[in-house]
Design a protein around this motif. Structure first.
Motif, PDB file in Angstrom:
ATOM      1  N   UNK B 431      35.769  45.207  35.256  1.00 21.50           N
ATOM      2  CA  UNK B 431      36.388  43.735  35.344  1.00 21.50           C
ATOM      3  C   UNK B 431      36.591  43.380  36.756  1.00 21.50           C
ATOM      4  N   UNK B 432      35.777  42.409  37.387  1.00 22.48           N
ATOM      5  CA  UNK B 432      36.033  42.196  38.756  1.00 22.48           C
ATOM      6  C   UNK B 432      36.821  40.883  38.961  1.00 22.48           C
ATOM      7  N   UNK B 433      37.845  41.001  39.595  1.00 23.12           N
ATOM      8  CA  UNK B 433      38.751  39.618  39.892  1.00 23.12           C
ATOM      9  C   UNK B 433      37.731  38.639  40.727  1.00 23.12           C
ATOM     10  N   UNK B 434      38.006  37.395  40.036  1.00 24.14           N
ATOM     11  CA  UNK B 434      36.963  36.358  40.629  1.00 24.14           C
ATOM     12  C   UNK B 434      37.601  35.875  41.829  1.00 24.14           C
ATOM     13  N   UNK B 435      36.745  34.430  42.036  1.00 23.01           N
ATOM     14  CA  UNK B 435      37.040  33.827  43.429  1.00 23.01           C
ATOM     15  C   UNK B 435      38.382  33.411  43.654  1.00 23.01           C
TER      16      UNK B 435
END
Lengths: 290, 846
Positions: B431-435
């Motif tokens: 899970x990659x934290x978004x902009x």
């Protein structure tokens, strides 16, 4: 109708169609994935009756269906393998399909994507006819309860769920109406399937919503006891006494039900429960210790 | 005393007489002069009387410690002196009174100290030496004495601190022309300024150092370095005193001030109502303070910088606060005024430099600084406090502008209960934290959904982050979200907060790598999980108190509790013949709409609470289903009897094996001569879904479903149900033994054992089916239902009649609830492949 955890498949379906297998032309079984096999081909079905919804063919018309039937290579059945895997397809077999009714093409509706259930007609036709006959009459709740009582020896589980979903609000708001329905549910003349369905629907609604007044839950508990202790319905005894009644009386919200509240002056019913071996786990509750 | 005697006394020390008379009129000497002389004219007064021969003119040079002159006017002097409209300053005209004798002796006082700081007032007596000029002072040619000078561009010097490097101030000592003697350089206050003979390093030039005439003619340059702040402006006096021909000559004086400047940078706040504490001197440059690169959404905090009152307090020069890279077109930091602590639109930056023209009050002057460009190295940015036009480096503080990025959570998934047949887990979900990773709002920075307790300590969620520049120390923390707007779902309901004594899920830094940490799912609600730079040393992120550099991973942990289980068996197994004569063993249908037609109806009411005011934040990303396991090695056992050899009968059980390809019987059975079946031990996943056991609901029974999701005051209540009706298709049971043709089916035993688990997971993509999104392989289990099917029949080969030996029964034998749900990992539940049905084969080797 209202928001209820109980659903009626008759009311939910957009299309209910009764068909007869007219011809079967299927290949032999072929290995599919590891452990599975498949056969495909053409089934010719004749529309016997469109019970609900619309089709672009009339009753009596035949339609060719290209189907795939899936099964395990070993012949074991442990799960659902598709609508055609669990019904016979030999010519003459009569089936009823509960479909979403998003289209009028029967061949399209009789696929896994659109067909929720495909069952042998004999298991559901009676209920369907009874329910759909009532459906056209736009009955009041009281009238529907009256009809349910009149048809109690005929209607099965589908019919009972149809009745419940239609009258749910009315019976939850009226102890008298609810009592009338429970009299049907506990009546030995009512089909066992309908008894089970009425009791289960009321039970699920009561426990799920946690909003039923004690009076209704007490009445439901008495109906459950009577149905479960009826020697004619032994199949209800274990699940009702073992699972459903303990859940109902012990539900902390809105409040627990005591044996005194449930039985009141009906000592004979309490005594019946006390003497039933299957209700031994309820003795402490009966004596007011819990 | 005769007049000539009194005049002679004046002539011995004319400057002293002048000053004593005018500046200390109550002194004894003044009284004596008043007794001996009358005043003809004071300095600056008109000469109102006719001058007479014998009048005495005292003449001194103001501002210099020179002896002055005493002249008795002659006839030739009268007109010249009288022609002046007023008597010039520095002159005093006296007229001797006629006296017979003096009344008192002349007092004698100590010799004046040459270093006396106020020469005009510091009068003292010397033992008079009578030197009466031979002729008029206006006619006599005077030899010009050598004039010393002390020059410096600025008469102030900054205190040098261990970490500052202000330039030494250049001071030039000089004499006007050659002379026979030397010049002594003295400093009035020791210890405030240190002088050197070079701009850097060099030898110390101490007070009292003498220089030759030649050196002074050439000019002696020395360099002043501030050591300690002055008490007052101009309180340090430099003096160059000449000794000419063995006697004291003229001297020059230069006043200087030693100024100490104070610039502080502060920690992040530890409480809302208290200003942040300044960094200790030892830390204010290294490591200094960290600030995050400010973004367009103004998510990052600012650091407080204060300029304290300089020493001496009465110093009033203009101070200048400059970023270390203020001359760069893109300075790394920018300043804001005292009221702009919280970054917001419309604020006007002071840029990288500002001047402080007003005198600094004791309470100091405050600024706020934010990051404008990321640092290339630790504390490569900062500010200097200096004096405009004089010196930049009066004090300084260090800053590092950091930037967090690439915040990720790797969710490992639930491992197979029995590792086998290539069923190991794929790589963790990432899970990659978004902009909008610096925003706490879960609507803007979408959260990671996880089922509470679905993660075990031995396989936690791995958090990683990148931070620039390298070497920035990272800490990790989690806080329950607060201050979330109603439009974004609000804060967690009080009932959610009350579920746990712990305030947040467990986070542990990875030893040796502070850019990694582990996370458990051991709480309920909405949380901000974040790496941060601890700017006040308390090792916690001071949520809503200050904004230390940080990045936000929003996390929603949903709790599932079992409200009621209504699961029940409906139909028992049968052994029957079809119309075409084949034997089948049905137990019901797979019709979820008609659970009463199934062998068993798994049916539970589940309460699910996630986060927010309504307890339903991203609840659409939470799922549940019934995962059935086969927990016994055998299913149906067929008995074949050879009438010629009835004993023993031939038992042909269905078994689960991994080498079906080795079975070469006519119906795919294992027969004598084949390799033995490689038994796959239970528990075995029982699902006919596509790619069973690969995540999401792929491990659930096909007709498992959430019948409805009904909102409650907080959270939702679900009905999660499934049906199962195990059996056999036509052809699976019956006929003759696959090898011994004479042996016919004479018995069937059904002995099925199952454990069905009410299991939960999440999917960021809001799909129940596996999509590969987090966290559709991370499971928690809420209930286990052990159920079984039993039956025994005999078949008469001659008639085909089927006789029931024991009463067939489908029964639920036990239920075990783990509410709230717990991680599947560590239980006996199998959620990974292989699935059971493809493994099923008859073993006809006996």
């Amino acid at each position: 109708m209202t928001e209820t955890p109980v659903v009626s498949e008759i009311l939910q379906a957009g299309l209910i169609v009764h068909v007869r297998i007219a011809a079967e032309d299927l290949s032999s079984w072929e290995a599919e994935d590891v452990g599975y096999q498949r056969r495909g081909g053409t089934l010719t079905v004749q529309v016997v009756d469109v019970l609900k919804g619309r089709l672009d063919v009339a009753s009596g018309a035949t339609v060719d269906l290209e189907i795939n039937e899936r099964g395990s290579a070993s012949g074991l059945v442990f799960d659902f393998y598709g609508i055609w895997a669990h019904v016979p397809t030999v010519p003459g077999t009569e089936l009823v399909a509960f479909c979403d009714g998003t289209g009028t093409d029967l061949a399209e509706q009789l696929t896994d994507e659109h067909c929720e259930q495909l069952v042998e007609a004999a298991t559901v036709l009676e209920d369907l006819h009874l329910a759909l006959a009532l459906d056209t009459q736009r009955l009041t709740a009281d009238q529907l309860i009256e009809e349910a009582s009149r048809l109690r020896a005929r209607g099965g589980a589908l019919f009972a769920r149809y009745v419940w979903v239609n009258i749910r609000n009315a019976v939850v708001e009226s102890a008298d109406r609810f009592a009338a329905l429970m009299r049907i549910a506990e009546d030995p003349q009512t089909t066992t399937a309908a008894q089970d369905a009425y009791l289960m629907a009321a039970y699920e609604d009561a426990t799920f919503t946690e909003s039923w007044p004690a009076e209704l839950r007490e009445r439901l508990a008495r109906a459950m006891f009577r149905a479960a202790l009826d020697p004619a319905t032994p199949e209800l005894r274990e699940p009702v006494l073992g699972t459903l009644i303990p859940n109902l009386i012990e539900a902390a919200v809105p409040e627990r039900l005591s044996a005194h509240e449930v039985f009141g002056s009906q000592a004979d019913l309490a005594e019946q429960v006390r003497s039933a071996p299957e209700a031994a786990h309820l003795h402490a509750w009966l004596e007011g210790d819990e | 005393m005769e007049t000539d005697d009194t005049v002679a006394l004046l002539a011995a020390a004319p400057a002293t007489a002048y000053r004593e008379y005018l500046y200390r009129p109550r002194g004894e000497f003044a009284h004596w002069i008043g007794d001996q002389f009358e005043i003809v004219a004071r300095p600056g007064q008109p000469i109102g009387q006719t001058l007479q021969e014998g009048d005495v003119l005292l003449k001194i040079t103001l501002g210099y410690m020179r002896p002055g002159r005493c002249t008795t006017l002659t006839a030739g002097d009268l007109e010249r002196v009288a022609s002046q409209p007023t008597l010039p300053y520095g002159q005093l005209l006296l007229r001797p009174r006629r006296r017979v004798e003096m009344s008192e002796p002349l007092p004698v006082e100590p010799v004046v100290d040459i270093d006396e700081p106020n020469p005009d007032r510091g009068a003292a007596f010397v033992q008079p030496t009578i030197t009466v000029p031979d002729s008029s002072v206006f006619d006599e040619p005077q030899p010009t004495p050598p004039q010393p000078t002390i020059t410096t561009k600025e008469a102030l010097v900054l205190v040098r601190k261990p970490y500052t490097n202000p330039a030494r101030r250049r001071v030039v000592l000089k004499a006007s022309h050659a002379f026979n003697g030397s010049g002594a350089f003295t400093v009035s206050k020791p210890g405030l300024i240190q002088f050197f003979d070079a701009a850097t390093a060099g030898k110390a030039v101490v007070s009292g150092t003498t220089f030759t005439s030649d050196q002074l003619i050439a000019g002696v340059t020395i360099f002043a370095e501030g050591v300690k702040a002055s008490d007052d402006v101009d309180d340090v006096v430099l003096r160059l005193s000449l000794t000419v021909d063995g006697t004291r000559g003229q001297s020059a004086m230069q006043k200087m001030t030693v100024v100490e400047l104070f610039l502080d940078i502060h920690q992040s706040r530890t409480s809302r109502g208290t200003l942040p504490a300044p960094l200790a001197v030892a830390q204010k440059l290294n490591p200094g303070r960290f600030v995050h690169l400010q973004d367009a959404g103004f998510h990052h905090g600012r650091a407080m910088i204060t300029v304290r009152q300089p020493k001496p307090a009465d110093f009033s020069g203009t101070l200048e606060l400059n970023a270390l890279d203020a001359t760069s077109p893109n300075p790394r930091v920018r300043l804001f005024g005292a009221t702009d602590e919280i970054a917001a639109a419309g604020q006007v930056s002071l840029g990288a430099t500002t001047k402080i023209t007003k005198r600094i009050p004791p309470a100091d002057v405050r600024f706020w600084v934010e990051g404008a460009q990321v640092s290339a190295a630790q504390h490569d940015s900062g500010f200097q406090l200096g004096i405009e036009g004089i010196e930049h480096d009066g004090d300084r503080v260090g800053l590092t502008v950091v930037q967090f990025s690439n915040l990720q959570a790797a969710i490992p998934g639930t491992p197979p209960h029995k590792p086998r047949l290539l069923n190991q887990l794929p790589a963790p979900h990432v899970f990659t934290v978004g902009p909008n990773g610096f925003d706490e709002d879960p609507m803007l920075n979408p959260p990671l959904p996880l089922v509470e307790n679905s993660v075990v300590g031995s396989a936690p969620v791995l958090l990683t982050v990148t931070i620039t520049p390298a070497g920035t120390p990272v800490r990790w923390s989690a806080q329950r979200a607060s201050g979330i707007t109603a439009a974004s779902g609000g804060d967690d309901a009080a009932s959610i907060v009350a579920l746990h004594a712990a305030k947040a899920p467990t986070i542990r830094r990875t030893p040796g790598n502070d850019r990694q940490a582990t996370l458990l799912a051991n709480n309920t609600g909405t949380f901000h999980v974040r790496p941060f730079v601890d700017c006040n040393g308390n090792d916690i992120f001071d949520h809503h108190i200050d904004r230390e550099p940080n990045m936000v991973l929003n996390l929603v942990l949903g709790r599932a509790t079992l409200f009621k289980d209504h699961s029940r068996q409906h139909h028992d197994p049968q052994l029957v013949r079809t119309a075409s004569g084949e034997i089948i063993s049905p137990s019901g249908t797979f019709d979820i709409a008609h659970p009463e037609h199934a062998a068993i109806h798994m049916n539970a009411e589940v309460d699910v609470v996630t986060g927010g005011a309504d307890g339903r934040r991203v609840i659409g990303q939470f799922f549940a289903g019934w995962f059935n396991n086969i927990v016994a090695p055998r299913l149906w056992t067929l008995t074949y009897t050879d009438p010629g050899h009835p004993v023993p009968p031939h038992a042909v059980p269905f078994v689960f094996c991994s080498n079906a390809a080795d079975a070469h019987g006519p119906g795919g059975e294992f027969i004598p001569g084949d390799l033995p079946p490689k038994i796959v031990d239970p528990p075995i996943l029982d699902s006919a879904r596509p790619h069973p056991g690969t995540g999401g609901d792929s491990a659930a029974l096909v007709h498992s479903q959430i019948r409805n999701r009904t909102p409650r005051a907080v959270g939702e209540r679900w009905i999660v149900e499934a049906v199962d009706s195990p059996g056999t298709r036509p052809g699976a049971i019956g006929g003759t033994h696959p090898v011994i043709a004479a042996a016919q089916l004479t018995g069937v035993v059904t002995q099925l054992r199952f454990a069905c688990h009410l299991t939960l997971w999440t999917n960021l993509n809001k799909q129940s089916a596996p999509t590969g999104h987090p966290a559709d392989r991370q499971y928690a289990v809420l209930e286990r239902i052990n159920w079984q099917m039993d039956g025994q029949w005999t078949i008469n080969p001659a008639t085909g009649a089927i006789t029931q030996v024991t009463t067939p029964a489908t029964s639920i034998t036990s239920k075990a609830t783990t509410s709230p749900a717990i991680a599947v990992a560590g239980t006996t539940e199998e959620v990974r492949p292989p699935a059971a049905v493809p493994l099923g084969r008859k073993d006809a080797q006996s």
